[in-house]
Design an enzyme around this catalytic site. Structure first.
Site, PDB file in Angstrom:
ATOM      1  N   ASP A 224      66.062 -22.964   5.277  1.00 28.54           N
ATOM      2  CA  ASP A 224      67.037 -22.649   6.314  1.00 28.54           C
ATOM      3  C   ASP A 224      68.427 -23.048   5.829  1.00 28.54           C
ATOM      4  OD1 ASP A 224      67.737 -21.606   8.703  1.00 28.54           O
ATOM      5  OD2 ASP A 224      67.188 -23.335   9.915  1.00 28.54           O
TER       6      ASP A 224
ATOM      7  N   CYS B 146      82.668  -4.510  37.866  1.00 24.67           N
ATOM      8  CA  CYS B 146      83.405  -3.445  38.576  1.00 24.67           C
ATOM      9  C   CYS B 146      82.825  -3.135  39.954  1.00 24.67           C
ATOM     10  CB  CYS B 146      83.452  -2.175  37.724  1.00 24.67           C
ATOM     11  SG  CYS B 146      81.829  -1.396  37.494  1.00 24.67           S
TER      12      CYS B 146
ATOM     13  N   LYS C 139      56.928 -17.266  10.823  1.00 28.32           N
ATOM     14  CA  LYS C 139      57.761 -18.337  11.368  1.00 28.32           C
ATOM     15  C   LYS C 139      56.894 -19.450  11.957  1.00 28.32           C
ATOM     16  CE  LYS C 139      61.650 -17.911  11.286  1.00 28.32           C
ATOM     17  NZ  LYS C 139      62.830 -17.207  11.755  1.00 28.32           N
TER      18      LYS C 139
ATOM     19  N   TYR D 126      65.262 -17.365  -5.062  1.00 33.07           N
ATOM     20  CA  TYR D 126      63.926 -16.827  -4.771  1.00 33.07           C
ATOM     21  C   TYR D 126      63.725 -15.354  -5.109  1.00 33.07           C
ATOM     22  CZ  TYR D 126      66.509 -15.407  -0.556  1.00 33.07           C
ATOM     23  OH  TYR D 126      67.443 -14.889   0.302  1.00 33.07           O
TER      24      TYR D 126
ATOM     25  N   GLU E 271      56.132 -18.167  -0.410  1.00 34.56           N
ATOM     26  CA  GLU E 271      57.220 -19.103  -0.682  1.00 34.56           C
ATOM     27  C   GLU E 271      57.702 -19.692   0.639  1.00 34.56           C
ATOM     28  OE1 GLU E 271      60.246 -17.052  -3.201  1.00 34.56           O
ATOM     29  OE2 GLU E 271      58.713 -15.486  -3.262  1.00 34.56           O
TER      30      GLU E 271
ATOM     31  N   CYS F  44      74.935  -0.314  34.694  1.00 32.08           N
ATOM     32  CA  CYS F  44      76.114   0.055  35.473  1.00 32.08           C
ATOM     33  C   CYS F  44      76.517   1.456  35.027  1.00 32.08           C
ATOM     34  CB  CYS F  44      77.257  -0.932  35.215  1.00 32.08           C
ATOM     35  SG  CYS F  44      78.838  -0.362  35.899  1.00 32.08           S
TER      36      CYS F  44
ATOM     37  N   LYS G  54      60.371 -20.663   3.438  1.00 32.09           N
ATOM     38  CA  LYS G  54      61.618 -20.044   3.907  1.00 32.09           C
ATOM     39  C   LYS G  54      62.608 -21.160   4.232  1.00 32.09           C
ATOM     40  CE  LYS G  54      63.260 -16.516   7.132  1.00 32.09           C
ATOM     41  NZ  LYS G  54      64.402 -17.258   7.687  1.00 32.09           N
TER      42      LYS G  54
ATOM     43  N   CYS H 217      84.388   0.647  33.761  1.00 34.00           N
ATOM     44  CA  CYS H 217      83.924  -0.739  33.755  1.00 34.00           C
ATOM     45  C   CYS H 217      84.503  -1.449  32.521  1.00 34.00           C
ATOM     46  CB  CYS H 217      82.402  -0.771  33.735  1.00 34.00           C
ATOM     47  SG  CYS H 217      81.688  -2.416  33.847  1.00 34.00           S
TER      48      CYS H 217
ATOM     49  N   CYS I 292      77.367  -4.192  39.904  1.00 40.23           N
ATOM     50  CA  CYS I 292      77.932  -4.654  38.637  1.00 40.23           C
ATOM     51  C   CYS I 292      78.832  -5.869  38.871  1.00 40.23           C
ATOM     52  CB  CYS I 292      78.726  -3.538  37.970  1.00 40.23           C
ATOM     53  SG  CYS I 292      79.543  -4.047  36.437  1.00 40.23           S
TER      54      CYS I 292
END
Length: 664
Positions: free
Chosen positions: A115, A406, A309, A222, A111, A421, A113, A427, A403
């Site tokens: 969107d 931090c 896809k 579907y 079938e 980190c 697909k 943090c 990081c």
């Protein structure tokens, strides 16, 4: 003819004309004549409110206002699909399916697909009673009032439909209607909508249903789910639901091999642009429904379906800057900040660069002209660099070593793609990220509390960890920006109500690294309470089904940390559920411990109930027969190859009745 009979006759006639026009695309009456009959029905209904019908054609125009959309739990979970991008992916999937089913002659239904926005419609006695968005798959928003305005959604079914069932589909906005809407917006001096998909999705949550009625939305169905449906195959289900009055696309095809599937894919990859709707791929499903039931699901997706896809759209733009995000686990994700570019209907300004290895592999640099596409048409990613346009003063990207939040020096363990980190409790984005995970829908699901509010509470110094949530008071919240008294009360009530959330979800909410929903359920089932889990060794943990060394080490490390132990003790004091409920324990035994069962065929009880019985009594449900299988539970219509394999491996074959006798 009585007034009631007149009303019912008009309703039936208008439903028929509506179906002919919006579903079959073969109108048998003019718009003028339809409107005259509709006004006649409206007048009769106004004079005789005693004959009110929530599914009358007169209610298609909308007008109801919905301030808040109620959250509804799906009776049948809505799963996401695994994606494939090549014939090799499909062949691998076919082999896995054949191995589990023991059948090498499997048919597939292909079938398109579409969107749009996923929807689940519930019908009882042929009437639409509820329409719920996909949400997180477990629960979604009740948008019934808005869905009733979509003309291709039947309010009353015809034919031999089941007493109760759910049907799934996509709410889509055809290109023609989308372009017309944008022409009107531009003429009125308003910004045009970006793409049909997002416009369709946004339409479902409009508060005024009369505005939804003005949009030319359609619903393409579907998949039908429920008990006692009397359907044998997916292809039959499509044809049957079409006869009940649903708009089911007719392009679906029955295929007997992956070669036929690929021919379908290749045809529509070219011809999809001739369709009136957006499509982004093909969904391939095992055709036989009892095979679908036998294959079952992973924690996220059905094993019996795969989405192929279409090749993603690709564009070129300039990389202006690389920034770095810190996740709740401390993982660092590099983000490409791009010159805005239109891609697959949306303006893209940022894209993922994944990790340091990916940056080095692509040799991505600031100032480069880069190629961007949407991975699975959802998340933008950089897939290459146009070296011909690279600036002469270009310098290689140097990955950060501290990081960005931090300034702690980053670490990277051997075999790990990401930098981390280690400042877990100091943090800021790690602190707020853990709390946001804790309150999320699949975890503690706290009403009245969202991600932005967590950021605000942390910024104002009211919370430092998720245990602090349970000490919040209305008086503390009232001085906060945009926090009215009602909002503050709802937040405190939502936090208090969360103490009823069951143990496995509390365990997931704690945010132990590598412990997702499925793992949390397995650990809760194996250890029954937090104290037993807390004192388990890595060696003991690794013996639990599907718990490997990595997860075991992470769990042990979590409970060795004094800060975590202090937080758990506080949560215990607030009354959170840190053990499996007595009610749940009552139905669980260890009778089948160490035994693996494969279930195949059709049974008197539902297959899911049979599998649950095995798991509730300590057994494991296997997907395919192997030398580790203890018993094959055989039902009607079990494939002969399953029996042959079981006999060749000396696996005992028992019936449903023999299995139940074994339990009792």
């Amino acid at each position: 003819m009585s007034v009631k009979e007149q009303i019912e006759a008009l309703r039936e006639e208008l439903r028929k004309h509506n179906h002919n026009y919006y579903v079959l695309d073969t109108p048998t009456i003019s718009d003028y004549d339809f409107d005259i009959k509709l006004k006649e029905l409206q007048a009769l209904e106004a004079k005789h409110p005693e004959f009110y019908d929530a599914n009358s054609p007169t209610l298609r125009v909308g007008g109801e206002i919905t301030k808040n959309f109620n959250t509804v739990v799906h009776e049948h979970r809505m799963y996401s699909l695994d994606n494939s991008y090549s014939k090799e992916d499909l062949l691998d999937w076919e082999k896995r399916v054949e191995k589990i089913l023991g059948d090498s002659n499997i048919e597939f239904t292909c079938e398109l697909k579409y969107d749009g926005a996923s929807i689940s419609l519930t019908y009882e006695e042929g009437k639409l009673v509820r329409a719920v968005t996909r949400g997180d798959g477990f629960q979604g928003d009740d948008v019934t009032t808005n869905i009733k305005t979509i003309k291709s959604v039947p309010l009353q079914l015809k034919g031999d439909y089941p007493a109760k069932f759910d049907i799934r589909g996509e709410i889509v906005l055809p290109f023609e209607g989308f372009y017309k809407m944008n022409e009107e917006r531009i003429a009125n001096g308003e910004d045009p909508y970006m793409n049909p998909r997002n416009t369709a999705s946004g339409s479902l949550k409009l508060q005024d249903s009369s505005l939804v009625a003005q949009r030319p939305l359609e619903c393409l169905l579907y998949s039908v789910v429920g008990a006692n449906l009397n359907l044998e195959t997916q292809f039959e289900a499509l044809e049957k639901t079409r006869s009940w009055g649903f708009k089911v696309p007719t392009v679906a095809k029955l295929c007997k091999s992956v070669d036929e599937v690929m021919a379908f894919v290749e045809y529509w990859d070219v011809h999809r642009h001739e369709l009136p709707y957006e499509t982004d791929g093909v969904v391939v499903k095992v055709n036989t429904l009892r095979y679908q039931e036998e294959l079952g699901y992973t924690s996220k997706s059905p094993r019996w379906a795969m989405a192929y896809k279409f090749k993603a759209e690709q564009v070129s733009t300039v990389l202006n800057e690389i920034s770095y995000q810190v996740g709740r686990t401390g993982a660092i994700t590099p983000v490409a900040n791009l010159a805005p570019v239109l891609l697959a209907g949306t303006t893209v300004k940022r894209a993922s660069l994944h990790n340091a290895d990916q940056i080095e592999k692509l040799d991505v640099r600031v100032g480069d002209a880069v190629f961007v596409e949407k991975g699975g048409e959802i998340i933008p990613k950089i897939v290459g660099v146009n070296l011909d346009l690279r600036p002469q003063n270009s310098e290689p990207t140097k990955y950060i070593d501290h990081c960005p939040e931090c300034n702690t020096e980053l670490i990277r363990t051997e075999g790990d793609a990401k930098h981390y980190c280690p400042n877990e409790y100091g943090c800021p984005p790690q602190i707020t990220g853990k709390i946001q995970h804790f309150i999320s829908r699949k975890a503690m699901d706290i009403d009245g509390l969202g991600s932005e509010t967590v950021e605000l509470l942390f910024k104002e110094g009211l919370i430092q960890n998720y245990a602090d949530l349970y000490a919040l008071t209305v008086d503390q919240l009232l001085p906060l920006e945009r926090m009215a008294k009602k909002s503050a009360e709802n937040l405190v009530k939502g936090v208090a109500a969360s103490v009823e959330i069951p143990f496995e979800r509390v365990l997931f909410a704690l945010g132990i690294r590598f412990v997702g929903e499925t793992v949390a359920k397995k650990l809760a089932k194996a250890y029954k309470n937090i104290d037993a889990l807390m004192y388990a060794s890595a060696l003991e943990l690794a013996t639990v089904d599907e718990i490997g060394e990595r997860i075991a080490s992470s769990v042990v490390a979590f409970f060795q940390n004094e800060i975590n132990l202090d937080i758990i003790n506080r949560l215990k004091g607030y009354g959170l559920q840190f053990q499996v409920s007595a009610e749940k324990l009552l139905n669980q035994t260890e009778k089948l411990k160490g035994e693996t069962y494969v279930v195949s065929g059709v049974f008197e009880m539902s297959r899911n109930d049979l599998k649950k019985l095995i798991e509730d009594n300590g057994g494991k449900v296997g997907s395919s027969i192997s030398s580790k299988t203890t018993f094959l539970v055989a039902g009607d219509k079990m494939g002969p190859s399953k029996r042959t394999k079981a006999e060749s491996l000396n696996v005992p074959i028992i019936s449903e009745q023999e299995f139940l006798a074994k339990l009792s």
